[in-house]
Design an enzyme around this catalytic site. Structure first.
Site, PDB file in Angstrom:
ATOM      1  N   GLY A   8       0.638  -0.486   2.190  1.00 13.79           N
ATOM      2  CA  GLY A   8       0.391  -1.351   1.027  1.00 13.79           C
ATOM      3  C   GLY A   8       0.109  -2.778   1.456  1.00 13.79           C
ATOM      4  O   GLY A   8       0.483  -3.739   0.782  1.00 13.79           O
ATOM      5  N   GLY A  11      -1.480  -5.341  -0.900  1.00 14.28           N
ATOM      6  CA  GLY A  11      -0.813  -5.560  -2.184  1.00 14.28           C
ATOM      7  C   GLY A  11      -0.196  -6.946  -2.289  1.00 14.28           C
ATOM      8  O   GLY A  11      -0.328  -7.781  -1.384  1.00 14.28           O
ATOM      9  N   ASP A  53      -2.922   6.422   3.649  1.00 11.32           N
ATOM     10  CA  ASP A  53      -2.552   6.880   2.319  1.00 11.32           C
ATOM     11  C   ASP A  53      -1.188   7.540   2.486  1.00 11.32           C
ATOM     12  O   ASP A  53      -1.064   8.559   3.159  1.00 11.32           O
ATOM     13  CB  ASP A  53      -3.612   7.887   1.839  1.00 11.32           C
ATOM     14  N   TYR A 142       9.358   4.460 -13.223  1.00  5.31           N
ATOM     15  CA  TYR A 142       9.483   3.528 -12.099  1.00  5.31           C
ATOM     16  C   TYR A 142      10.939   3.494 -11.621  1.00  5.31           C
ATOM     17  O   TYR A 142      11.227   3.627 -10.428  1.00  5.31           O
ATOM     18  CB  TYR A 142       9.034   2.143 -12.568  1.00  5.31           C
TER      19      TYR A 142
HETATM   20  N1  SER Z   1       7.989  -6.670 -10.513  1.00  6.90           N
HETATM   21  C1  SER Z   1       8.289  -5.282 -10.679  1.00  6.90           C
HETATM   22  C2  SER Z   1       7.698  -4.756 -11.937  1.00  6.90           C
HETATM   23  O1  SER Z   1       7.658  -5.505 -12.888  1.00  6.90           O
HETATM   24  C3  SER Z   1       9.776  -5.079 -10.709  1.00  6.90           C
HETATM   25  O2  SER Z   1      10.175  -4.425  -9.587  1.00  6.90           O
HETATM   26  O3  SER Z   1       7.333  -3.639 -11.984  1.00  6.90           O
END
Ligand code: SER
Length: 316
Positions: A8, A11, A53, A142
């Protein structure tokens, strides 16, 4: 000799962490692992990059073998709001990807840094002064992937001796690469809009307190944790870390100190609001302070001053 792979690497965190790691350990010793987006500029020119990946174990293995990697900063992940839109993809990247990285780390004896998040908590967690060890029953995909990831990393340490370490990052504010689809993104966008247009429409409600951190502290925290003496760590995956806690009005006030004409209104995104409401208002990060010396440098105004200075130069 430390040989590092950052997944990543283009990112939000990866793009700055890779450069800092190259500064510290030498350009040629830090491989930028990239996937769909190719690196550009200094990130591309200053050191090696490879396609990694994380859902493809062979690709990770190939790069780890080729460069004799001993440390992996595994940053490739899907953020909270996108994970709600694409839960299957989030599982694949955040869980299968982590599993693949841990398996390669087990085989090639690598240390692994994995970011967890404030998203690893949920509504049944005490949301004020959230303890290091507490209830973690998140209601988002998440969060599910982050808690599972913490447990998986602990398991690989205990069962296989893989040196896994991690931080529960709050919202990270930065000025190099934009975050991609998180709930805390407003706290980044607000600075860009303040400079460009002098106003901002906030998608979280007034009064929504969340932990936040400026990127230099986030990067220093990751490196300090990885460099800490493993014997001093009681916790590993993952440490609460925070640098400030604020709600939208407070960041707007901070910006007004530097841009007095700045104004803000609200248009609340219900999905993001629900996620934010299930996250801590403020974490207790004393375990990180005690076990490896976590000591963030930027508070809200110091961060605002720096963000505005940097973005003014770039955007005007
Ligand atoms: N910054 C992240 C999010 O908002 C939190 O881990 O997904």
């Amino acid at each position: 000799m430390t040989k590092i792979l950052v997944t990543g690497a283009v990112g939000q965190i990866g793009s700055e962490l890779t450069m800092e790691l190259r500064e510290r350990y030498g350009n040629e010793n830090v491989v930028a692992g990239v996937h769909r987006t190719q690196p550009e500029g200094e990130l591309k020119d200053s050191g090696p990059h490879e396609t990694v990946d994380c859902t493809d174990t062979e690709q990770i293995k190939r790069v780890v073998e080729k460069y004799n990697i001993d440390t992996i900063y595994h940053l490739a992940a899907i953020l909270s709001a996108v994970a709600e839109e694409k839960p299957h993809l989030a599982w694949k990247v955040n869980i299968d990807g982590l599993y693949n990285v841990l398996e390669v780390a087990r085989e090639f004896d690598c240390a692994v840094f994995t970011p967890s998040s404030i998203g690893a908590f949920g509504k049944s967690t005490p949301l004020d002064n959230t303890p290091q060890d507490t209830i973690q029953r998140p209601s988002t995909m998440y969060g599910v992937t982050k808690v599972s990831g913490e447990l998986l990393c602990d398991y690989y340490y205990k069962r296989f001796g893989v040196d896994t370490r991690g931080l529960r990052y709050p919202g990270i504010i930065s000025n190099v690469t934009l975050p991609g689809g998180g709930t805390t993104d407003y706290a980044v966008e607000i600075y860009y809009e303040a400079i460009k247009n002098g106003k901002y429409t906030c998608n979280l409600k007034k009064g929504t307190f969340l932990d936040m951190m400026y990127m230099p502290d986030a990067i220093k925290g990751a490196i300090d944790l990885m460099e800490a003496d493993g014997n001093s760590l009681t916790h590993r995956n993952a440490f609460n870390v925070t640098a400030m806690s604020f709600e939208p009005e407070m960041i707007a006030e901070s910006i007004k100190k530097f841009i007095p004409e700045f104004t803000m209104d609200y248009d609340v995104d219900p999905v993001k609001q629900e996620i934010a409401d299930s996250w801590p208002n403020k974490m207790d990060d004393s375990a990180a302070r005690q076990e490896w010396g976590w000591d963030p440098q930027y508070d809200l105004d110091a961060m605002t001053k720096d963000m505005i200075k940097v973005l003014r130069k770039r955007l005007k």
